[in-house]
Design a protein around this motif. Sequence first.
Motif, mmCIF file in Angstrom:
data_model
loop_
_atom_site.group_PDB
_atom_site.id
_atom_site.type_symbol
_atom_site.label_atom_id
_atom_site.label_comp_id
_atom_site.label_asym_id
_atom_site.label_seq_id
_atom_site.Cartn_x
_atom_site.Cartn_y
_atom_site.Cartn_z
ATOM 1 N N ARG A 1 0.702 -1.138 0.102
ATOM 2 C CA ARG A 1 -0.143 -0.227 -0.034
ATOM 3 C C ARG A 1 0.961 1.374 -0.247
ATOM 4 N NH1 ARG A 1 -5.793 -0.711 1.097
ATOM 5 N NH2 ARG A 1 -6.164 -2.712 1.219
ATOM 6 N N TYR A 2 0.240 2.218 -0.632
ATOM 7 C CA TYR A 2 1.152 3.442 -0.750
ATOM 8 C C TYR A 2 0.697 4.717 0.208
ATOM 9 C CZ TYR A 2 2.698 1.338 -5.024
ATOM 10 O OH TYR A 2 3.392 0.343 -6.071
ATOM 11 N N ASP A 3 1.660 5.514 0.556
ATOM 12 C CA ASP A 3 1.507 6.614 1.658
ATOM 13 C C ASP A 3 0.842 7.665 0.994
ATOM 14 O OD1 ASP A 3 2.366 4.878 3.791
ATOM 15 O OD2 ASP A 3 4.391 5.391 3.390
ATOM 16 N N ILE A 4 1.491 7.918 -0.494
ATOM 17 C CA ILE A 4 1.183 9.270 -1.108
ATOM 18 C C ILE A 4 0.936 8.786 -2.610
ATOM 19 C CG2 ILE A 4 3.572 9.739 -1.614
ATOM 20 C CD1 ILE A 4 2.545 12.709 -1.136
ATOM 21 N N LEU A 5 -0.168 9.580 -3.232
ATOM 22 C CA LEU A 5 -0.258 9.656 -4.540
ATOM 23 C C LEU A 5 -0.502 11.037 -5.021
ATOM 24 C CD1 LEU A 5 -1.130 8.324 -7.380
ATOM 25 C CD2 LEU A 5 -3.533 8.462 -6.554
ATOM 26 N N CYS A 6 0.506 11.396 -5.697
ATOM 27 C CA CYS A 6 0.663 12.782 -6.024
ATOM 28 C C CYS A 6 0.526 13.041 -7.464
ATOM 29 C CB CYS A 6 1.807 13.598 -5.716
ATOM 30 S SG CYS A 6 1.885 15.175 -5.893
ATOM 31 N N GLU A 7 -0.606 13.288 -8.271
ATOM 32 C CA GLU A 7 -0.695 13.088 -9.427
ATOM 33 C C GLU A 7 -2.205 13.377 -9.931
ATOM 34 O OE1 GLU A 7 -1.488 9.201 -12.601
ATOM 35 O OE2 GLU A 7 0.006 9.106 -11.275
ATOM 36 N N HIS A 8 -2.209 14.198 -11.249
ATOM 37 C CA HIS A 8 -3.402 14.370 -11.653
ATOM 38 C C HIS A 8 -4.226 13.260 -12.153
ATOM 39 C CE1 HIS A 8 -6.598 16.591 -14.044
ATOM 40 N NE2 HIS A 8 -6.664 15.681 -14.827
#
Length: 123
Positions: A7-14
Amino acid sequence: MDAFNGRYDILCEHNIFNHTLLQRHMDPDSEYIAILREPLSRKRSDLEYFGYRRKHHLAHGTDLMAHFLQHHQERKAHGAGIIKEFGWRKGMDFNHFLHDVDTRFSVIAILDQLDQSLVLLKR
């Protein structure tokens, strides 16, 4: 890059917000934050970028936003705009949709007012 436990901590994307999909990849305690451009400036930019002037054979200097707002059928053809990015689909109950966005997102910041939005984020 693989995250611990998959699992990911951050998603920074359109992206188009899809909570069901994100739940599979993000930690359960993830906070959702959105940063949007000011809606009218974004619409003006969209009209230029997607060739509204060319499509309607408008002279340079014509106020594209005024033309767009005066032509009801054009507004319908352009669709729902920003709300689509929050997962809106035709046929959804609008009040339920608004409640869902309100409860899922901690902050929805406006890029043109980023200083004020960062104050809200800190709180």
